[in-house]
Structures are given as structure tokens and as C-alpha cells.
Design a protein around this motif. Sequence first.
Motif, PDB file in Angstrom:
ATOM      1  N   LEU A 102       0.772  -0.977  -0.108  1.00 52.95           N
ATOM      2  CA  LEU A 102       0.178   0.024   0.268  1.00 52.95           C
ATOM      3  C   LEU A 102       0.699   1.472  -0.044  1.00 52.95           C
ATOM      4  N   ALA A 103       1.636   1.070   0.906  1.00 58.51           N
ATOM      5  CA  ALA A 103       2.604   2.257   0.982  1.00 58.51           C
ATOM      6  C   ALA A 103       3.299   2.162  -0.281  1.00 58.51           C
ATOM      7  N   LEU A 104       3.881   1.907  -0.897  1.00 60.00           N
ATOM      8  CA  LEU A 104       4.607   1.571  -2.762  1.00 60.00           C
ATOM      9  C   LEU A 104       3.276   2.013  -3.238  1.00 60.00           C
ATOM     10  N   ALA A 105       2.274   1.403  -3.331  1.00 62.15           N
ATOM     11  CA  ALA A 105       1.181   2.032  -4.637  1.00 62.15           C
ATOM     12  C   ALA A 105       0.577   3.549  -4.376  1.00 62.15           C
ATOM     13  N   ALA A 106       1.019   3.940  -2.554  1.00 68.42           N
ATOM     14  CA  ALA A 106       0.343   5.211  -2.998  1.00 68.42           C
ATOM     15  C   ALA A 106       1.594   6.583  -3.482  1.00 68.42           C
ATOM     16  N   TYR A 107       3.447   6.015  -3.243  1.00 67.89           N
ATOM     17  CA  TYR A 107       4.587   5.937  -2.954  1.00 67.89           C
ATOM     18  C   TYR A 107       4.172   6.765  -4.965  1.00 67.89           C
ATOM     19  N   VAL A 108       3.944   5.899  -5.714  1.00 69.27           N
ATOM     20  CA  VAL A 108       3.668   5.445  -7.162  1.00 69.27           C
ATOM     21  C   VAL A 108       2.600   6.952  -7.464  1.00 69.27           C
ATOM     22  N   ASP A 109       1.134   6.618  -6.534  1.00 66.13           N
ATOM     23  CA  ASP A 109       0.303   7.862  -7.290  1.00 66.13           C
ATOM     24  C   ASP A 109       0.968   8.775  -7.405  1.00 66.13           C
ATOM     25  N   VAL A 110       1.444   9.283  -6.008  1.00 67.45           N
ATOM     26  CA  VAL A 110       1.875  10.318  -5.827  1.00 67.45           C
ATOM     27  C   VAL A 110       3.471  11.150  -6.957  1.00 67.45           C
ATOM     28  N   ARG A 111       4.360  10.311  -6.990  1.00 65.14           N
ATOM     29  CA  ARG A 111       5.119  10.133  -7.898  1.00 65.14           C
ATOM     30  C   ARG A 111       3.963  10.913  -9.371  1.00 65.14           C
ATOM     31  N   ALA A 112       3.361  10.255  -9.385  1.00 69.86           N
ATOM     32  CA  ALA A 112       2.593  10.374 -10.869  1.00 69.86           C
ATOM     33  C   ALA A 112       1.276  11.833 -10.983  1.00 69.86           C
ATOM     34  N   ALA A 113       1.268  11.884  -9.962  1.00 67.32           N
ATOM     35  CA  ALA A 113       1.053  13.196 -10.236  1.00 67.32           C
ATOM     36  C   ALA A 113       1.660  14.418  -9.736  1.00 67.32           C
ATOM     37  N   ALA A 114       3.095  14.093  -9.397  1.00 67.52           N
ATOM     38  CA  ALA A 114       4.785  15.305  -8.989  1.00 67.52           C
ATOM     39  C   ALA A 114       4.958  15.250 -10.704  1.00 67.52           C
ATOM     40  N   ARG A 115       4.724  14.093 -10.952  1.00 71.86           N
ATOM     41  CA  ARG A 115       5.574  14.375 -12.815  1.00 71.86           C
ATOM     42  C   ARG A 115       4.098  15.056 -14.075  1.00 71.86           C
ATOM     43  N   GLN A 116       2.960  14.719 -13.671  1.00 72.96           N
ATOM     44  CA  GLN A 116       1.851  15.017 -14.241  1.00 72.96           C
ATOM     45  C   GLN A 116       2.072  16.717 -13.819  1.00 72.96           C
ATOM     46  N   SER A 117       1.683  17.130 -12.851  1.00 71.68           N
ATOM     47  CA  SER A 117       2.308  18.923 -12.711  1.00 71.68           C
ATOM     48  C   SER A 117       2.724  19.225 -13.711  1.00 71.68           C
ATOM     49  N   THR A 118       4.398  18.658 -13.501  1.00 71.01           N
ATOM     50  CA  THR A 118       5.622  19.334 -14.343  1.00 71.01           C
ATOM     51  C   THR A 118       5.509  18.836 -15.372  1.00 71.01           C
ATOM     52  N   ASP A 119       4.623  17.856 -16.242  1.00 67.03           N
ATOM     53  CA  ASP A 119       4.751  17.817 -17.587  1.00 67.03           C
ATOM     54  C   ASP A 119       3.461  18.606 -18.106  1.00 67.03           C
ATOM     55  N   ARG A 120       2.320  18.979 -17.457  1.00 69.33           N
ATOM     56  CA  ARG A 120       1.059  19.383 -17.895  1.00 69.33           C
ATOM     57  C   ARG A 120       2.107  21.254 -18.073  1.00 69.33           C
ATOM     58  N   TRP A 121       2.568  21.545 -17.256  1.00 69.90           N
ATOM     59  CA  TRP A 121       3.568  22.852 -17.192  1.00 69.90           C
ATOM     60  C   TRP A 121       4.100  23.188 -18.354  1.00 69.90           C
ATOM     61  N   LEU A 122       4.700  21.800 -18.376  1.00 70.06           N
ATOM     62  CA  LEU A 122       5.487  22.292 -20.064  1.00 70.06           C
ATOM     63  C   LEU A 122       4.881  22.680 -20.675  1.00 70.06           C
ATOM     64  N   ILE A 123       3.657  21.624 -21.387  1.00 68.73           N
ATOM     65  CA  ILE A 123       3.494  21.911 -22.023  1.00 68.73           C
ATOM     66  C   ILE A 123       2.174  22.363 -22.607  1.00 68.73           C
ATOM     67  N   ASP A 124       1.299  22.874 -21.555  1.00 66.79           N
ATOM     68  CA  ASP A 124       0.638  24.273 -21.603  1.00 66.79           C
ATOM     69  C   ASP A 124       1.717  25.331 -22.032  1.00 66.79           C
ATOM     70  N   THR A 125       2.865  25.625 -21.197  1.00 68.65           N
ATOM     71  CA  THR A 125       3.860  26.508 -21.618  1.00 68.65           C
ATOM     72  C   THR A 125       4.400  26.558 -23.211  1.00 68.65           C
ATOM     73  N   ARG A 126       4.501  25.520 -23.487  1.00 64.68           N
ATOM     74  CA  ARG A 126       4.975  25.243 -25.132  1.00 64.68           C
ATOM     75  C   ARG A 126       3.995  26.383 -25.792  1.00 64.68           C
TER      76      ARG A 126
END
Length: 622
Positions: free
Chosen positions: A221-245
Motif C-alpha cells: 500500500l505504501a509503495l502504491a501510494a508513493y507511485v500515485d504521488v510521484r505520478a501526480a508530481a510528474r503530471q504537474s511538471t508535464d502539464r506546465w511544460l505542454i501549456d507553456t509550450r
Amino acid sequence: MSSRGWAASVAAAAAVAAALTLVVVMSAQRLYERAFAFRIAGTTAAYIAAVTPPPPPPPPPRRPRTLPRGRRRTPAPPPQPTSAPTPLSPAARAYHLPSLLTQARALRTLPGWSSDVEVYFGTAPLVDATAAALSPDDLVQLEAGGRWHDGAALVPLKDRDGQEVVGAVAVRPLPAPHGPLPGGFGFAVPAAIIAVGAAVVLAFRERSPRRGGYVGAALLLALAAYVDVRAAARQSTDRWLIDTRRLLQEAATRLPPPRVPVALTHLASMVRDGEIVAGEPAESAPRRVHVHGERRAVVAVLIGSGRWIELRSVPAELEAPRWLILLVPCALLGPIAIVGLRWAQRTPLRSRRDTVIAWGFLAPAASHLTVFTIGPAIYTIYLASSANLRTLVHDPLTWNSVVTSAAYALYVPISIALALAAALAVHRYQRRWGGWGGRLLSAAFLLPYVASVVAIAVLWQAIYRAGSLGLGRPDWLSNPHTALLALMLVSIWAHVGGQMIVFLGGLQAIPQSYVDAALVDGAGSWRRFWRVTLPLLRPVTWFVLLSGVIGALQMFTLVLVITQGGPLPLHSTDVLVHRIYRTAFGPQALGMASALALMLAAVLLVFRWPQRKLLRRQVRHA
């Protein structure tokens, strides 16, 4: 406790642990979504300020019409009292309103735009005329920075000089899936269901958590939760890169005059928390690369015919491991609670009270150890895993620091020999004369060892600057061939006293009967030392040697205060710990510094293992 009560308690503990873990995951996802909203809102405000022209200058006053000669001008009627002309608002003085309105409404038509944007001209909305206006207090509060307002990130829109707040930009992120599972769910929800199910099975079988598999389910459960948190952090950066582009591509068509390529400096002014460099054609999706040993999120941007740039940003997922500090305890709260319930069920009340008191005394030290030692160590391992090891291995400064540290550690055998000689002299003096003389002599040797390292460094720096111990030679610290030798001499002077005390304790532990037997056999002083004293001091000698090498490899303060790793450009005293410090706090290459720190830790463990073995042997024979 009955079977039903036990099962209900176990299920409740597992459900609470799973719920707390999911709450942490949702909080992290919401936090990263807000971080993206504030970043893209700031970029949008910079884009609007860059592409919106200033208001046109007021028309010049009309000149009075001249009359033909001989014709008299009719006197004008007296002016009527009127109110003073209304001054232009700060927003009207900074931007051309029709152009600002066009730019604001064009944001919603950008393809692939993932946010709902509102631009305020003063306090009035421009994109959606039916939206609620801001209050004057809102603009005043924006002078201190952006804030969250009615579910949107609200950032100030300043004038062209960046001094006065003339409006605002509000960004409300559109919903985005948080995981690949149906419904946009991540992996934490099914992992929580599995963990609760494992706890229920444990309760009905009445087995301990360790044998029932619930601990493994909680870690999953801790590992799966960390994977989701990391995915949210990555999605935050990717969305900013795409919109800023999209904003950069739009700005490239609006900023320059016709048939003039846009300058990178104009585009870089829009991206204050990123970096823009010349690039090459690449895939449209954001990707992760290593730049000078540091991990970066990049995306290619086409700003003209065959003209590409690269937009870079620090990936938000680099800070995701800090959430493990909350995720792991929350996930393991269920197994800990079940173990506590089982212990409370089987332990008498008096024993429970004593155990709770004992753990209460241990809790502060355990918390300090976890937060300031174990947690940073885990984070260092994570940072080192993201470093470019090839760059680290091929960096000449890395190998220079390794060689310098190894050369510096060569002072340890010399200091050991001097410490042993001093210990023999003090021991002989104490045996012959006794009294306070021997103790005072030992204290005199020990003073440099217990003194402040910074004070020692400043003292010896002044000595070297004054003429290198009066030997008439140039300053040893400025000579790359003698700077390291100068530091080794300071270390010998500072450590001989401490090593002497250890040898003195070993000499006092040697039974006098061994020395008397050697005297009866006719052994002289040198033979007694070589055949009796030195073999009996072998464990002490090995301990002092290993401790000295470990301390030499960790030396930092003397280098930082006296030479700062110089003299340049040879980096003659740039030892490994100093190189870690310069790498981490110089170019901010924390990943490279963490990899160097792990390499040093591996070397120290090689010496630490026999040192601990010697200590265990001494304790066993004590």
C-alpha cells in the motif's frame, strides 16, 4: 476479547491505516495540482505582459485656426464649471484594453490548453463578462504574491515595469486522471482494498501480522501510494511544460515585427522558473534527461520555420520521496496497531504500564534518529539514483579528490608512531615518579585534541602566513606541492594527543608480570618493547589506525578554513568531503553530491567493519 471483537478491532485498524494513506495521497495530488495552477498562472501573466501593447499616446492638442486679415474673432463664451477629467486607471495606463481583451479571450482557444483562465483588467473580468469581479482588497492582497481564490490560482498582473498591480490572472486546472485505472484512479485504491482484505483474513485466522502477510500488504500500500504521488508530481511538471509550450509558440508569432525572428531573451522573460535553450527536433511529449549531471524535464518547442528551442524545468517528482515520511508510517499504522492490540490482550496491566513508560522515554531519541538520520539517508540514496554516474566517473575532479584523500590519510601512521612514543614516555614517567606530573603531562598532550577544529585551523593558518614556522620558506599554503603536507602537519599536531591517551590506556592494561618475566629472562628495553609490549598493543594499534583512517577520510573543516580546496588550479587539498560540499552547494548538483557521499560511505564501511569487530573482541575479553 472475543473472536468477533478481535476481528472488528483488526478490521478497524486496517481501515483507518488505509484511509489515512489515501488521505495523504489525495492531499499530495491536490498540492501538486495547485502548484501547477500557480506556475501556469504566473507564466500566463508574463505572456500577457509580453504580447499586449501599451495604450496609444494621446492625440496632440489642436492648433487654433487663423482668420483672414481684417476679420475679428468672435469672443468665446466663458467656460462653464465642470468636473476634473477622470484620470486613467493603472491598467489603462499599462495595456491597450482592446488588445488585452483579444489576448485574454484567445487563451481559451489554444489547442491542448488544460486550464480555465480568467484575466482581470483592474477588478473587471475580460474572458467571461458574467463572472464575479474582484474586490479592491483582492488586488491589494496580490501585492504580496499569488493566493488561492475561489478554487483557482490568482496571481498579480503587473505593469510593464513590474512595479504596480494593474490586474490579475486566475487559472483553474481542468480535471485530469490521476492514474491509468478505470475512472482515473491510481494504484493506491486497489492496494488499500488488498491491505484491508489481508487484515480481515488475519483476524479470522487469529494469526500474528508477521505470519499473516498483512505487513507485506501494508508495504505494498505504501509503495502504491508513493507511485500515485510521484505520478501526480510528474503530471504537474508535464502539464506546465505542454501549456507553456503553447504560450511560447503563440508568443513567437505575436512578439517580433513582421519577418523578424523572435529573440530567445524575449521568450525567456516569460519563463521565470524554467530555462530556454536552443534545441533540435524531438518528440512532442515531455521527457527526462540529464543536464550537467542533474535530472531535468524538457520538451521541444517549434517557434518558427525549422527553428527549435528546448524548454527545461526541474521535475517536481524529485521532491516526491519526502512523502514517504508520511506514507510509510500511515500504511504501517495498521500492523503496529494490531501488534499493540495483541500485546495488550496477552500482557498484564502492570507490565503494560511499565512498557509504555519505557517507550515514552525512548520515543524522543527514536524520533530524532528517524527524522535526522534515517530519513536523510534514504533521500540521499534516492538522489544518487537520479545522478549521471558516467559524468561522475569521468569527472577529473572526482578522482583528484579521491587521490588527495588517500594521500592525506598517510599522516595516520606517522601520528600513531609519535603517539606511541609519547605514550611510552608518559607511562614510564608515571611508573617512576607518579603523582600529578604524569597527569598534567597527559592533559598537555590532550589539549590540541579537545580544542575546536576551527580555532586550530585559524591558528595554524596565521602561523603559515607568518612564514611557515620561521623556516624562511615561502608560504606553504600557496604552494600546490606543500599545501597538503601543511594540512597533514596540522592533523598530526591535533590528533597525537588523543591517540596517545588510547595507547596509554593499553599500556596500563598490560600486566606487570609479563614485563617482570622478560626482565628475569634478561631482555633489554628494546627487546621488551618488541617482544612483549607491541604484540599486546596490537588490538589497540589496529583500533587507532582504523579510527584515524576513518577520521582522515572525513576531514573537512581544516580544508574549508585554511585552503578552501586550493591552491587553484590544481585543487591540491580538495579532499572528498570538500568536493561533496562544493558539488552540492556550488552548482547545486545534489544528485552528483549524493552519489559521491554514497561512494565515501561505502569506503568508510570497509574500515568500519573491522573496527567494530575489534571492539566486540575487546568487550568479550573484558
